[in-house]
Design a protein around this motif. Sequence first.
Motif, PDB file in Angstrom:
ATOM      1  N   HIS A   9       2.157   3.236  13.856  1.00 40.40           N
ATOM      2  CA  HIS A   9       2.733   2.899  12.557  1.00 40.40           C
ATOM      3  C   HIS A   9       1.905   3.516  11.428  1.00 40.40           C
ATOM      4  O   HIS A   9       2.449   4.135  10.501  1.00 40.40           O
ATOM      5  N   ASN A  10       0.578   3.377  11.515  1.00 44.39           N
ATOM      6  CA  ASN A  10      -0.296   3.930  10.475  1.00 44.39           C
ATOM      7  C   ASN A  10      -0.191   5.445  10.411  1.00 44.39           C
ATOM      8  O   ASN A  10      -0.236   6.029   9.327  1.00 44.39           O
ATOM      9  N   MET A  11      -0.058   6.098  11.568  1.00 43.42           N
ATOM     10  CA  MET A  11       0.078   7.551  11.586  1.00 43.42           C
ATOM     11  C   MET A  11       1.372   7.985  10.907  1.00 43.42           C
ATOM     12  O   MET A  11       1.391   8.948  10.143  1.00 43.42           O
ATOM     13  N   LYS A  12       2.468   7.258  11.153  1.00 42.89           N
ATOM     14  CA  LYS A  12       3.743   7.586  10.507  1.00 42.89           C
ATOM     15  C   LYS A  12       3.658   7.355   9.003  1.00 42.89           C
ATOM     16  O   LYS A  12       4.170   8.141   8.217  1.00 42.89           O
ATOM     17  N   GLU A  13       3.018   6.247   8.614  1.00 47.09           N
ATOM     18  CA  GLU A  13       2.876   5.951   7.196  1.00 47.09           C
ATOM     19  C   GLU A  13       2.002   6.997   6.515  1.00 47.09           C
ATOM     20  O   GLU A  13       2.253   7.385   5.384  1.00 47.09           O
ATOM     21  N   TYR A  14       0.975   7.463   7.203  1.00 46.31           N
ATOM     22  CA  TYR A  14       0.067   8.457   6.646  1.00 46.31           C
ATOM     23  C   TYR A  14       0.823   9.720   6.236  1.00 46.31           C
ATOM     24  O   TYR A  14       0.530  10.324   5.216  1.00 46.31           O
ATOM     25  N   GLU A  15       1.802  10.094   7.050  1.00 44.15           N
ATOM     26  CA  GLU A  15       2.565  11.298   6.760  1.00 44.15           C
ATOM     27  C   GLU A  15       3.348  11.168   5.454  1.00 44.15           C
ATOM     28  O   GLU A  15       3.616  12.153   4.784  1.00 44.15           O
ATOM     29  N   GLY A  31     -10.214   7.010   8.014  1.00 44.91           N
ATOM     30  CA  GLY A  31      -9.894   5.615   7.779  1.00 44.91           C
ATOM     31  C   GLY A  31     -10.901   4.726   8.489  1.00 44.91           C
ATOM     32  O   GLY A  31     -11.854   5.202   9.102  1.00 44.91           O
ATOM     33  N   ALA A  32     -10.672   3.415   8.404  1.00 47.61           N
ATOM     34  CA  ALA A  32     -11.567   2.456   9.041  1.00 47.61           C
ATOM     35  C   ALA A  32     -10.886   1.098   9.120  1.00 47.61           C
ATOM     36  O   ALA A  32      -9.871   0.855   8.461  1.00 47.61           O
ATOM     37  N   GLU A  33     -11.454   0.236   9.918  1.00 48.12           N
ATOM     38  CA  GLU A  33     -10.980  -1.141   9.984  1.00 48.12           C
ATOM     39  C   GLU A  33     -11.668  -1.926   8.869  1.00 48.12           C
ATOM     40  O   GLU A  33     -12.880  -1.809   8.677  1.00 48.12           O
ATOM     41  N   VAL A  34     -10.889  -2.710   8.136  1.00 46.90           N
ATOM     42  CA  VAL A  34     -11.393  -3.463   6.996  1.00 46.90           C
ATOM     43  C   VAL A  34     -11.171  -4.947   7.264  1.00 46.90           C
ATOM     44  O   VAL A  34     -10.173  -5.338   7.866  1.00 46.90           O
ATOM     45  N   GLN A  35     -12.106  -5.767   6.776  1.00 49.54           N
ATOM     46  CA  GLN A  35     -12.019  -7.206   6.970  1.00 49.54           C
ATOM     47  C   GLN A  35     -11.787  -7.890   5.630  1.00 49.54           C
ATOM     48  O   GLN A  35     -12.472  -7.594   4.640  1.00 49.54           O
ATOM     49  N   LEU A  45      -6.982   0.795   8.414  1.00 48.55           N
ATOM     50  CA  LEU A  45      -6.404   1.593   7.341  1.00 48.55           C
ATOM     51  C   LEU A  45      -6.670   3.069   7.589  1.00 48.55           C
ATOM     52  O   LEU A  45      -7.740   3.436   8.096  1.00 48.55           O
ATOM     53  N   ASN A  46      -5.704   3.907   7.216  1.00 53.72           N
ATOM     54  CA  ASN A  46      -5.953   5.345   7.287  1.00 53.72           C
ATOM     55  C   ASN A  46      -6.801   5.748   6.081  1.00 53.72           C
ATOM     56  O   ASN A  46      -7.131   4.923   5.219  1.00 53.72           O
ATOM     57  N   LEU A  50      -7.550   3.454   2.814  1.00 52.28           N
ATOM     58  CA  LEU A  50      -8.935   3.017   2.620  1.00 52.28           C
ATOM     59  C   LEU A  50      -9.450   3.454   1.254  1.00 52.28           C
ATOM     60  O   LEU A  50     -10.154   2.700   0.582  1.00 52.28           O
ATOM     61  N   SER A  51      -9.086   4.637   0.829  1.00 52.35           N
ATOM     62  CA  SER A  51      -9.486   5.118  -0.496  1.00 52.35           C
ATOM     63  C   SER A  51      -8.945   4.204  -1.584  1.00 52.35           C
ATOM     64  O   SER A  51      -9.675   3.805  -2.500  1.00 52.35           O
ATOM     65  N   MET A  52      -7.675   3.840  -1.496  1.00 51.41           N
ATOM     66  CA  MET A  52      -7.073   2.954  -2.485  1.00 51.41           C
ATOM     67  C   MET A  52      -7.632   1.541  -2.369  1.00 51.41           C
ATOM     68  O   MET A  52      -7.878   0.875  -3.377  1.00 51.41           O
TER      69      MET A  52
END
Length: 94
Positions: A9-15, A31-35, A45-46, A50-52
Amino acid sequence: MRQNEKLLHNMKEYEKQKLPKWFNGDLYDEGAEVQNRFSGEKYGLNNIELSMYDFVIGATMCMEMGMPCNVNELRKGLDWFRKNNAEAYMVLLD
């Protein structure tokens, strides 16, 4: 949603995702995992998300400490998250 499904899902959203022109934060390469700082719930998050996310959290912290910050850009960042990844918004920022 299973971990592999979330990744896909994240890969599709990234596009589809792009940072808006008003964004003046750092664009990360990965990206990274955020808590969530209150609930402890985690979400991957991609790099764009993650930047946002860091931009929003930084603006939030400035506001909480009484430092000058652009509240309008904070709201725009939250709106961007609601539009681009509502699930991540609900887990991390709501």
